[in-house]
Design a protein around this motif. Structure first.
Motif, short mmCIF file in Angstrom:
data_model
loop_
_atom_site.label_atom_id
_atom_site.label_comp_id
_atom_site.label_asym_id
_atom_site.label_seq_id
_atom_site.Cartn_x
_atom_site.Cartn_y
_atom_site.Cartn_z
N ARG A 79 92.50 35.47 -13.48
CA ARG A 79 91.42 36.46 -13.46
C ARG A 79 91.93 37.83 -13.91
O ARG A 79 91.21 38.59 -14.55
N TYR A 80 93.18 38.15 -13.56
CA TYR A 80 93.77 39.41 -14.01
C TYR A 80 93.83 39.47 -15.53
O TYR A 80 93.44 40.48 -16.14
N VAL A 81 94.32 38.41 -16.15
CA VAL A 81 94.41 38.38 -17.61
C VAL A 81 93.03 38.43 -18.24
O VAL A 81 92.79 39.16 -19.22
N ALA A 82 92.07 37.67 -17.68
CA ALA A 82 90.73 37.60 -18.24
C ALA A 82 90.02 38.96 -18.19
O ALA A 82 89.28 39.32 -19.12
N ILE A 83 90.24 39.72 -17.13
CA ILE A 83 89.52 40.98 -16.95
C ILE A 83 90.27 42.17 -17.56
O ILE A 83 89.67 43.05 -18.17
N CYS A 84 91.59 42.17 -17.40
CA CYS A 84 92.38 43.31 -17.85
C CYS A 84 92.88 43.18 -19.28
O CYS A 84 93.17 44.18 -19.93
N LYS A 85 92.99 41.96 -19.78
CA LYS A 85 93.46 41.73 -21.15
C LYS A 85 92.57 40.69 -21.84
O LYS A 85 93.04 39.64 -22.29
N VAL A 142 94.56 45.48 -8.63
CA VAL A 142 94.59 45.90 -10.04
C VAL A 142 93.29 45.55 -10.74
O VAL A 142 92.74 46.35 -11.52
N ILE A 143 92.77 44.37 -10.44
CA ILE A 143 91.50 43.94 -11.06
C ILE A 143 90.36 44.87 -10.66
O ILE A 143 89.58 45.33 -11.50
N LEU A 144 90.25 45.17 -9.37
CA LEU A 144 89.16 46.01 -8.88
C LEU A 144 89.26 47.43 -9.46
O LEU A 144 88.24 48.05 -9.78
N VAL A 145 90.48 47.94 -9.59
CA VAL A 145 90.66 49.27 -10.18
C VAL A 145 90.26 49.26 -11.65
O VAL A 145 89.60 50.19 -12.15
N SER A 146 90.62 48.21 -12.37
CA SER A 146 90.31 48.13 -13.80
C SER A 146 88.81 47.96 -14.06
O SER A 146 88.34 48.25 -15.17
N LEU A 147 88.06 47.51 -13.07
CA LEU A 147 86.62 47.29 -13.26
C LEU A 147 85.86 48.59 -13.49
O LEU A 147 84.73 48.58 -13.97
N ARG A 148 86.47 49.72 -13.14
CA ARG A 148 85.79 51.00 -13.36
C ARG A 148 85.54 51.26 -14.83
O ARG A 148 84.62 51.99 -15.19
N GLN A 185 84.76 48.89 -16.97
CA GLN A 185 83.88 47.86 -17.49
C GLN A 185 82.42 48.33 -17.46
O GLN A 185 82.06 49.28 -16.75
N SER A 186 81.59 47.65 -18.23
CA SER A 186 80.16 47.92 -18.18
C SER A 186 79.59 47.40 -16.87
O SER A 186 80.25 46.65 -16.14
N ALA A 187 78.34 47.78 -16.58
CA ALA A 187 77.72 47.35 -15.33
C ALA A 187 77.61 45.83 -15.27
O ALA A 187 77.87 45.21 -14.24
N GLU A 188 77.23 45.21 -16.39
CA GLU A 188 77.12 43.75 -16.44
C GLU A 188 78.49 43.10 -16.29
O GLU A 188 78.65 42.09 -15.62
N GLY A 189 79.50 43.69 -16.95
CA GLY A 189 80.87 43.16 -16.84
C GLY A 189 81.39 43.25 -15.41
O GLY A 189 82.04 42.33 -14.93
N ARG A 234 79.54 43.29 -12.68
CA ARG A 234 78.80 42.34 -11.84
C ARG A 234 79.37 40.93 -11.98
O ARG A 234 79.60 40.22 -10.99
N LYS A 235 79.62 40.51 -13.22
CA LYS A 235 80.14 39.17 -13.46
C LYS A 235 81.55 39.02 -12.91
O LYS A 235 81.89 38.00 -12.28
N ALA A 236 82.39 40.03 -13.11
CA ALA A 236 83.77 39.97 -12.63
C ALA A 236 83.81 39.96 -11.10
O ALA A 236 84.58 39.21 -10.49
N LEU A 237 82.98 40.79 -10.48
CA LEU A 237 82.95 40.83 -9.01
C LEU A 237 82.45 39.53 -8.43
O LEU A 237 82.90 39.08 -7.37
N SER A 238 81.48 38.89 -9.11
CA SER A 238 80.97 37.61 -8.64
C SER A 238 82.05 36.54 -8.65
O SER A 238 82.22 35.79 -7.69
N THR A 239 82.82 36.50 -9.75
CA THR A 239 83.89 35.51 -9.86
C THR A 239 85.03 35.81 -8.90
O THR A 239 85.49 34.93 -8.17
#
Length: 311
Positions: free
Chosen positions: A120-126, A218-224, A226-230, A232-237
């Motif tokens: 999930r870290y790689v998918a969201i951050c890279k 790290v994932i939660l910090v990087s979500l700032r 992201q777009s609102a839709e991104g 939402r999807k990342a937080l759901s997963t």
């Protein structure tokens, strides 16, 4: 000192000595175990038949479900049968094998959860490099490493027990063979072995938890960014992953991150991570994952169409 082993059979005290309570537990835990088997088998079938196996997240989810089935099957069937048995016994060899299996599949699950956090870290951050970093060959190697790591951990736990002499008593105040309750029956000083066991299990449990905590922070910090839709999807997963981590690591930390002592609450805590968590994992991952739900709907529609065509 030469090893003396006069014990060929161990007796479990079980969850309760109340026959009526045991009958209720028999029905409840039988339902839990069946739900765990069916739910995890459904996840595996969905991933394989729904063309999701090529995606790393579902590749690891498939093996997490497999490990959940194996982990609960090492403990649950014997526990359920014993709930209606007058004598809750297990052979010395059976006890050692159960101890090995519970630590093998339990530690393998920890390693898989860590791998899923990294995925999930790689998918969201890279995201642009995701499929390059998490290609099929690397996923296979990571999964092999998880199984090997679990095996080595279990071998160490088993080796600590089989070298001990047991000359009686043979009553285990638990419903399955685990290191702490078994060490209490050895007719020799087990302080050093208890420290080694706690250090070994603690390294796996606490090390995995710290890595997971860092990954999701790290994932939660990087979500700032992201777009609102991104987001939402990342937080759901990630939410489903975090829920599983809390349910599994909380009880494990209570059980194994302490010295060689046992508490009255140990059995109920153990029920949570050996029976309940494997049952809840499929629900958590399906209810919070749109792709898995869509794949299940397609499989169901395909089955309905096959039945209609046969008629």
């Amino acid at each position: 000192m030469e090893k003396v082993n006069n014990v060929t059979t161990f007796i479990f005290l079980g969850l309760s000595q109340n026959p009526e309570a045991e009958e209720v537990c028999f029905v409840v835990f039988s339902l839990f175990y069946m739900a765990s088997l069916l739910g995890n088998l459904l996840i595996m079938l969905t991933v394989r038949m729904g063309n999701l196996f090529k995606f790393p997240m579902y590749f690891f989810l498939n093996y997490l479900s497999l490990v959940d089935i194996c982990y609960s099957s090492v403990i649950a069937p014997k526990m359920i049968v014993d709930l209606l048995a007058k004598m809750k016994s297990i052979s010395y060899v059976g006890c050692v094998l159960q101890l090995f299996g519970s630590h093998f599949f339990g530690s393998t699950e920890i390693f898989i959860l860590v791998v899923m956090a990294y995925d999930r870290y790689v998918a969201i951050c890279k995201p642009l490099h995701y499929m390059t970093i998490m290609d099929q060959d690397r996923c296979n190697k990571i999964m092999l490493g998880s199984w090997v790591g679990g095996f080595l951990h279990a071998v160490i736990q088993m080796a600590l027990v089989v070298q001990l002499p047991f000359c009686g008593p043979n009553v285990i105040d638990h419903y399955f063979c685990d290191v702490h309750p078994v060490l209490k029956l050895a007719c020799t000083d087990t302080y050093v072995i208890g420290v080694v066991e706690t250090a070994n299990s603690g390294t796996v449990a606490l090390g995995g938890f710290v890595i997971l905590l860092i990954s999701y922070t790290v994932i939660l910090v990087s979500l700032r960014k992201q777009s609102a839709e991104g987001r939402r999807k990342a937080l759901s997963t990630c939410g489903s992953h975090i829920a599983v981590v809390v349910m599994f690591f909380g009880p494990c930390t209570f059980m194994y991150m302490r010295p060689d002592t046992t508490f009255a609450e140990d059995k109920m805590v153990a029920v949570f991570y050996t029976i309940i968590t494997p049952m809840l994992n499929p629900l958590i991952y399906t209810l919070r994952n749109a792709e898995v739900k869509n794949a299940m709907k397609k499989l169901w529609c395909r089955k309905v169409s096959w039945v209609s065509n046969d008629k």
